[in-house]
Design a protein around this motif. Structure first.
Motif, PDB file in Angstrom:
ATOM      1  N   ASP A 150      30.469 -34.361  -4.653  1.00 17.60           N
ATOM      2  CA  ASP A 150      29.341 -35.223  -4.584  1.00 17.60           C
ATOM      3  C   ASP A 150      28.866 -35.894  -5.907  1.00 17.60           C
ATOM      4  O   ASP A 150      29.624 -36.950  -6.455  1.00 17.60           O
ATOM      5  N   HIS A 201      25.407 -35.650   3.239  1.00 15.74           N
ATOM      6  CA  HIS A 201      25.572 -37.220   3.855  1.00 15.74           C
ATOM      7  C   HIS A 201      27.354 -37.357   2.899  1.00 15.74           C
ATOM      8  O   HIS A 201      26.923 -36.387   2.247  1.00 15.74           O
ATOM      9  N   HIS A 226      30.157 -39.637  -6.752  1.00 14.54           N
ATOM     10  CA  HIS A 226      29.844 -40.776  -7.696  1.00 14.54           C
ATOM     11  C   HIS A 226      29.620 -41.457  -8.974  1.00 14.54           C
ATOM     12  O   HIS A 226      30.484 -42.150  -8.802  1.00 14.54           O
ATOM     13  N   THR A 283      28.917 -39.504   0.290  1.00 13.47           N
ATOM     14  CA  THR A 283      29.212 -40.315  -1.025  1.00 13.47           C
ATOM     15  C   THR A 283      29.743 -41.576  -1.459  1.00 13.47           C
ATOM     16  O   THR A 283      30.976 -41.306  -1.117  1.00 13.47           O
ATOM     17  N   HIS A 288      25.188 -43.577  -2.509  1.00 13.01           N
ATOM     18  CA  HIS A 288      25.862 -42.304  -1.264  1.00 13.01           C
ATOM     19  C   HIS A 288      25.395 -43.444  -0.041  1.00 13.01           C
ATOM     20  O   HIS A 288      25.830 -44.875   0.050  1.00 13.01           O
ATOM     21  N   SER A 323      20.177 -36.146  -1.456  1.00 11.27           N
ATOM     22  CA  SER A 323      20.412 -34.923  -1.045  1.00 11.27           C
ATOM     23  C   SER A 323      19.003 -33.995  -0.531  1.00 11.27           C
ATOM     24  O   SER A 323      19.133 -32.805  -0.036  1.00 11.27           O
TER      25      SER A 323
HETATM   26 ZN   LIG Z   1      24.648 -37.542  -4.589  1.00 14.54          ZN
END
Ligand SMILES: [Zn+2]
Length: 434
Positions: A247, A290, A251, A292, A395, A70
């Motif tokens: 995000d 991005h 994860h 994840t 990611h 990030s």
């Molecule tokens: Zn992340």
């Protein structure tokens, strides 16, 4: 004849000459195409952000890694330069890069940062701070003060505590609850610092279960107040809004929780749209830094099961910690999984892998629990091993979408690199990086 050409020239030039006054830059952290798709499948409805009139595709690699974190991604979005993972507002050689927000401030505009994570976390930090490593929280908080960001709403209270007297001296009003946020405006000639959690805000999915979440505003609430606060800026404004915990849930391979975070981010987009559609001077750009966890659905994925989950994996771990006084027993682990993950049978292997996490952080234990749940529901994702190791903790390099609305929105179409986005914003607002 000459006058006709002048008239044609003026006609052609006119639209690009009027500078866009306000920019609302919205970032769903870790929100790839599939995060949006999964949320729509679990909610059984179309998200508002997918109805914005213009869309495009964004590639996200960093200077030193195919897979960005990030910090490098937000640096690309804030400065139009690629950098190495972990670095904030600096190039790979370590030199400071001017950010969009800093340039807007220099041009006499006002600026705001809104997030569900700590305000010192990578995404907001990259817009107003310069650090060799994203974990330099105190330095980042100092930068937010130095850059005189007019409105700051999010978490991270523990990093700001040593600086609060200085913030007060610099004319900041400081608030810590959703109730105060609702009643704080109008604020004449003052700046606003809202710190609603010592670290990151909690997950939306747990709002009903966690009594102290009453003190925490939602992302759309913070967005609405930030826009009211910035609305009268004489020269316009730049506001960055981050759905930061999409995000985190990614994860943790916690799809039910991620869906609720995407939904709340979508509410924030709707709030921004309601503001911008009344005016002709405000551009909204919605994207992600991005993707994840390389998330996806396959035919076998148990969607009704995922739809039935009511709390986050983090909540289950917290409850397990409370119930078992520090050490997860086989019995307490089974009870939590039956009550909240809705499993009728739990294997010894499953309880053991959780019991091993007794002394780890809530997030690390939630990663293991989320992976177990995702495995049972046949969710496609990156491996647990890759999340626990790896530079970015899982990611992926998958491209992400961009959606836009307002004057100049049509330029955010087709395929682009993440660094192209701030360059387009700079061109449309006539606020140069140089
Ligand atoms: Zn992340």
């Amino acid at each position: 004849m000459r006058y006709i050409w002048i008239a044609v020239f003026l006609f052609l030039e006119a639209p690009s000459q009027a500078a866009v006054r306000n920019v609302i830059f919205m970032i769903g952290d870790g929100m790839g195409f599939n995060q949006i798709h999964i949320a729509q499948e679990l909610l059984e409805k179309k998200l508002f952000l997918t109805t914005l009139p213009v869309s495009g595709i964004v590639f996200t690699s960093s200077a030193n890694n195919r897979v960005t974190d990030s910090a490098a991604a937000a640096t690309a979005l804030a400065t139009a330069h690629k950098t190495n993972n972990q670095r904030l507002g600096k190039n790979p050689e370590g030199q400071d890069l001017p950010t969009l927000l800093e340039k807007f401030k220099k041009a006499g505009k006002r600026a705001g940062l809104v997030t569900t994570t700590s305000l010192t976390d990578a995404t907001p930090a990259a817009f107003a701070a310069h650090a060799m490593h994203r974990k330099e929280h105190l330095l980042i908080a100092q930068w937010l003060l130095k850059n005189q960001v007019d409105i700051l709403l999010g978490g991270g209270r523990k990093y700001f505590l040593p600086l609060l007297p200085q913030f007060k001296k610099q004319n900041y009003e400081i608030i810590t609850s959703a109730q105060e946020l609702s009643h704080i405006l109008p604020l004449k000639n003052k700046k606003l610092l809202g710190l609603f959690h010592k670290e990151h805000l909690n997950y939306e999915i747990d709002r009903e279960e966690l009594s102290d979440m009453k003190e925490e505003p939602s992302l759309s609430h913070m967005t609405r107040i930030a826009l009211q606060f910035l609305e009268d800026s004489p020269k316009g404004f730049f506001l960055m809004v981050e759905g930061g915990k999409i995000d985190f849930a990614g994860h943790e391979i916690d799809l039910a929780t991620m869906t609720r975070e995407v939904l709340e981010f979508d509410h924030a987009v709707q709030t921004a749209y309601a503001f911008a559609k009344k005016r002709k001077d405000t551009l909204i750009v919605v994207t992600a830094d991005h993707e994840t966890a390389a998330l996806g659905f396959v035919e076998a994925t148990d969607i009704p099961y995922l739809q039935g989950l009511q709390v986050s994996s983090q909540y289950m771990i917290q409850k397990l910690q409370k119930d078992s006084e520090g050490k997860f027993t086989e019995e307490s682990t089974k009870t939590i999984l039956k009550d909240h993950a809705h499993w009728s049978k739990v294997t010894k292997e499953e309880t053991e892998s959780l019991q091993e996490m007794s002394h780890d952080s809530i997030h690390d234990a939630a990663v293991v629990l989320g992976s177990l749940i995702a495995k049972r529901a046949e969710v496609v994702s990156t491996s647990l091993k890759m999340i626990q190791a790896g530079n970015t903790h899982g990611h992926s390099s998958a491209p992400v979408p961009v959606f836009s609305f307002g004057p100049g929105a049509q330029t955010f179409t087709g395929t682009m690199d993440n660094t192209a986005i701030p360059l387009k914003i700079s061109k449309l607002t006539h606020v140069s990086f140089h």
